[in-house]
Design an enzyme around this catalytic site. Structure first.
Site, short mmCIF file in Angstrom:
data_model
loop_
_atom_site.label_atom_id
_atom_site.label_comp_id
_atom_site.label_asym_id
_atom_site.label_seq_id
_atom_site.Cartn_x
_atom_site.Cartn_y
_atom_site.Cartn_z
N ASP A 188 -9.55 6.11 -2.45
CA ASP A 188 -8.50 6.73 -3.26
C ASP A 188 -9.12 7.24 -4.55
OD1 ASP A 188 -9.09 4.42 -4.66
OD2 ASP A 188 -6.98 3.85 -4.96
N TYR A 237 -6.69 6.91 3.71
CA TYR A 237 -6.85 5.88 2.68
C TYR A 237 -6.02 4.64 3.00
CZ TYR A 237 -5.72 3.02 -1.27
OH TYR A 237 -5.48 1.91 -2.05
N GLU A 255 0.82 -1.21 0.00
CA GLU A 255 0.00 0.00 0.00
C GLU A 255 0.86 1.27 0.00
OE1 GLU A 255 -3.11 0.50 -0.55
OE2 GLU A 255 -3.54 -1.64 -0.71
#
Length: 345
Positions: free
Chosen positions: A124, A106, A23
């Site tokens: 996102d 996020y 991520e």
């Protein structure tokens, strides 16, 4: 489940550490670019403890080419906190995750939902775009009110039993079907029957033009070695190893005058290059300066000029081209000049 879910290495393992690394890497970077970096990173640093203790230069070398190097530094800061305060286990909820360096709403939502099955959205650009098109919502995406409306819609949809799969499905849909650039592939979209909009949504405010900065890159060579210096900690590309630079695009004669370089010191034109950052463009002219006959007279003059990445206090090293490639993390901005000196070896 029915639309060819993408098989990605961090999904196959499902380990929280792998989700964290992926991520952070996926911030500002495409999936296709991230995959080989992720695999190499995990091979070298297979655990939070390894990440927390790795030397920063090696960490940045592993990150070299991904850009936005503050992500790597924050990742290591987060790892140290996780080891110190959480016993080496990644926090399992969004609120605790957001307290870690480099992790915003996020990323916290993505990690909490994918790694720990928490009912958190991961809003996102992909998720906002899909939601805006489904609702035909015409507010500017940069406006806080737009984001809040779309986030509320997503929260109403996310299932309690499979939140991670829901968020990853949105990621896949936005990156491969509901495209941001070009026409969306609506005929392949599993939500086409419910969608109210066209590809013109979401609306975006015009971006500010990037500022142009002219630079002269100085590639000093002495007996087969090249000078690298660490950039200031508060500058663009902070603390990265780089070639020294001068403001402005100087000619050979202007460069000789600026640094007091005698006529017998060889200077080779390495050509022009451009590098685009998010808000700045560097337009560069580069020179190879051979110091076999003038090291003692030229280098002291660097401290009297405003030379980026070089001052009396900065870390400096003379090293071979092979070591630059294998040991030192050099920003992509200098790729052209690395290529040019590589031709000499």
């Amino acid at each position: 489940d029915h639309n060819k879910r993408r098989h990605l290495p961090w999904r196959q393992s499902g380990l929280p550490y792998h989700v964290l690394i992926s991520e952070i890497m996926l911030q500002q970077t495409r999936v296709e670019t991230v995959i080989p970096y992720f695999n190499r990173f995990i091979d070298r640093l297979p655990s939070i403890q390894d990440l927390a203790t790795v030397d920063e230069d090696e960490l940045l070398k592993l990150w070299e080419g991904l850009g936005y190097y503050s992500r790597a530094r924050n990742l290591q800061k987060a790892a140290k906190i996780i080891v110190k305060d959480h016993g080496g286990d990644l926090p399992n909820n969004a609120e605790e995750l957001k307290k870690l360096p480099g992790i915003g709403p996020y990323t916290a939502g993505a990690i909490a939902s994918i790694a720990f099955n928490r009912q958190e959205i991961a809003a996102d650009g992909n998720a906002y775009r899909v939601a805006a098109r489904l609702l035909a919502y015409e507010g500017y995406l940069e406006d806080l009110a737009t984001k809040r409306t779309l986030e509320a819609f997503l929260r109403d949809q996310i299932p309690a039993h499979r939140p991670g799969d829901f968020n990853q499905a949105l990621m896949d849909l936005g990156s491969s079907v509901c495209l941001s650039k070009g026409e969306p592939i609506c005929q392949l979209c599993p939500l086409a029957d419910q969608c109210l909009a066209q590809s013109t949504l979401p609306r975006r405010k015009p971006k500010k033009a990037r500022r142009i900065e002219e630079k002269t890159v100085l590639v000093f060579q002495d007996k087969g070695n090249y000078l690298l210096a660490k950039r200031p900690t508060t500058s663009l590309l902070a603390s990265m190893w780089s070639f020294p630079m001068l403001d402005g695009q100087l000619s050979k004669d202007e460069l000789r005058d600026a640094l007091g370089i005698e006529k017998d010191v060889y200077i080779e034109d390495l050509g022009a290059a451009k590098h685009v950052f998010s808000h700045i463009e560097w337009h560069m002219e580069g020179y190879l300066i051979s110091l076999e006959s003038g090291k003692e007279t030229v280098l002291p003059n660097l401290t009297r000029e405003k030379v980026e990445g070089y001052d009396a206090e900065s870390a400096q090293v003379w090293t071979s081209y092979q070591d630059i490639i294998s040991k030192y993390s050099i920003p992509t901005a200098y790729r052209h000049y690395l290529g040019e000196i590589g031709k000499e070896t």
